[in-house]
Design an enzyme around this catalytic site. Structure first.
Site: not given
Length: 517
Positions: A121, A154, A192
């Site tokens: 992430s 993503e 994020n």
């Protein structure tokens, strides 16, 4: 399948990895699922069974479909089981040393044509790829938790990634009924990067004692229309996870204060207060009812000057409102509170100070007007406060000179509107705009750098984070001029380089065009 991706593998069967296995198997792909030992493998298998059983109980899968999903999955503790895959997704713990070790093994056993993807992430996909002999076939494939439910993936390319490989993974996302957002490798990617800057700034507001935890969460829920407040969201994600991601983004992303971990987050993590999973984070769990502020009497007579939206809201709530046409309107000498719209000059307040009777409260409906300076212009600054109406919230800004009775009158007006009130010290942006606008500015920065397009940025936040509206769409709806004005006020007050308005904001305002074109 997309460009020859017919068999896939997943390494790491925690909650996320098991969810990714389910996504692949639900969509007809045979999956090899790898864990470090038999105990971990059994836990991963149990997680998959629990998820599909729940889907059957809710009528989202039939028992036959669930059985077919399980039949497509081969569980193993040996990397050699990955010898026949076309793509493998690593979902190991978020530590670079662990990722490197996994990719070294995958590079050894996977066929030369296989694509190696990481579900990281925030860590550098480029650095992970560097530890393989096939960096051109390494991508990020970041699923969101819970993977079977969340629609966003993503897809991250490095400077070495073969465009055909990225395209194949992007196409595969469509086969999986996911929405791909393609972007280059940078700390935090899109979702994020934007989310953690906002959450961290919220933690700083609490750290600085500017606003209480319940007021802060309610401010963003009621004032910005978010499904939950930032502190509650951090408790849900896990404070330890928040700290880890912030540290990566801060270290690899240029050291911006937006991502410099607030000390209160480290303190909570050190104390073992990690959020819901430990029973206490910013809030205790199960949650307790927030304190309810004592009701305050509403002002008996109210006038509004240069603020038609507020006048309409008050009238709709049953408040008798005099709509003043000028600061020297004689009727202003008979009311208990005057609410003044954003942008009125100091001269307006000087006139009001001379017209209103002693004790009349003058309220400034703005998140950026200099309340202290305007209060001083009235000649009786103790009766002046900010009173910003935003969403279903009223932000009451008291200056160092504001009297308690003034705050009480402002609370009474909020009560008459049927809105939750929070009281904070005067500062640019108050709470809602102080958190919302830097987040929008960050999103415009990604757009300006062509890191992702407007749709991709908005999809990242709506599909990946559950926001009701993407930041580019929201900035366009609020208006570039409004966002720019607040961003400039925040930057001027703080001097923080990370809060400087992105030049693209000024450019679209000057050109009179929207960000999405």
């Amino acid at each position: 399948m997309a460009d020859g991706i017919g068999a896939v593998g997943v390494v790491g069967l925690g909650t996320m990895g098991a969810g990714i296995v389910e996504v692949f198997a639900r969509n007809g792909l045979p999956v090899t699922a790898l864990e470090i030992d038999q105990a971990a493998l059994d836990r991963g298998r149990a997680t998959l069974v629990k998820s599909t059983d729940r889907a059957v109980a809710k009528g989202r899968l039939t028992a036959e479909q669930a059985a077919e999903i399980h039949d497509r999955v081969t569980f193993t503790t040996s990397y050699e089981g990955m010898g026949g895959v076309d793509l493998v997704v690593e979902a190991a713990p978020e530590r670079m040393a662990v990722k490197r070790a996994v990719f070294t093994e995958l590079d050894r056993v996977c066929p030369p044509h296989a694509i190696l993807a990481t579900n990281t992430s925030s860590l550098s996909v480029t650095e992970i790829a560097h530890h393989t002999g096939r960096p051109e076939r390494v991508v990020g494939m970041h699923f969101f938790n819970p993977a079977p439910v969340m629609k966003l993936v993503e897809v991250i390319s490095t400077v070495r990634t073969d465009p055909a490989v990225a395209a194949a993974v992007t196409d595969l996302c469509g086969t999986l009924r996911k929405t791909p957002v393609t972007a280059a490798d940078r700390p935090g990617f899109v979702a994020n990067y934007l989310l953690l800057g906002y959450l961290n700034q919220a933690a700083w507001l609490v750290q600085d004692g500017y606003v209480g935890r319940d007021d802060l969460d309610e401010a963003m829920r009621l004032g910005a229309g978010l499904p939950m407040g930032p502190l509650t969201l951090m408790d849900l994600i896990g404070i330890d996870t928040i700290v880890e991601i912030l540290d990566v983004i801060h270290a690899y992303g240029g050291g911006s204060r937006r991502h410099a971990c607030a000390p209160i987050l480290r303190q909570l993590a050190a104390a073992g207060r990690l959020g819901r999973k430990t029973g206490h984070g910013f809030h205790p769990y199960p949650t307790t009812a927030p304190l309810v502020a004592e009701a305050a009497p509403a002002p008996e007579s109210v006038a509004v000057l240069d603020d038609p939206a507020a006048a309409d809201a008050l009238s709709a709530a049953g408040v008798r409102v005099h709509r003043a046409t000028a600061a020297d309107d004689p009727a202003l000498s008979t009311v208990d509170l005057v609410l003044v719209g954003h942008g009125a000059p100091a001269e307006t307040y000087r006139t009001l100070g001379a017209v209103v009777r002693a004790g009349t409260v003058i309220a400034v409906d703005s998140s950026t007007d200099p309340v202290t300076a305007l209060a001083t212009a009235t000649g009786h600054p103790d009766t002046v406060a900010g009173l910003h109406l935003v969403g279903d919230l009223v932000e009451i800004a008291r200056t160092v000179l504001t009297a308690d009775a003034t705050v009480t009158a402002a609370r009474g007006l909020a009560g008459a509107l049927g809105r939750r009130a929070i009281v904070v010290a005067e500062r640019a942006g108050l709470v809602v705009d102080a958190l919302l606008v830097p987040y929008l500015n960050d999103a415009v920065g990604l757009l300006a750098a062509k890191y992702a397009d407007a749709d991709g940025i908005d999809h990242a936040m709506t599909l990946g984070c559950g926001y009701p509206e993407g930041p580019i769409a929201l900035a366009d709806r609020l208006g570039g001029a409004t966002v720019l004005e607040i961003a400039r006020a925040l930057w001027a007050e703080s001097g923080e380089a990370s809060l400087a308005p992105v030049p693209l904001l000024s450019q679209v305002v000057a050109a009179g065009v929207a960000l999405r074109r």
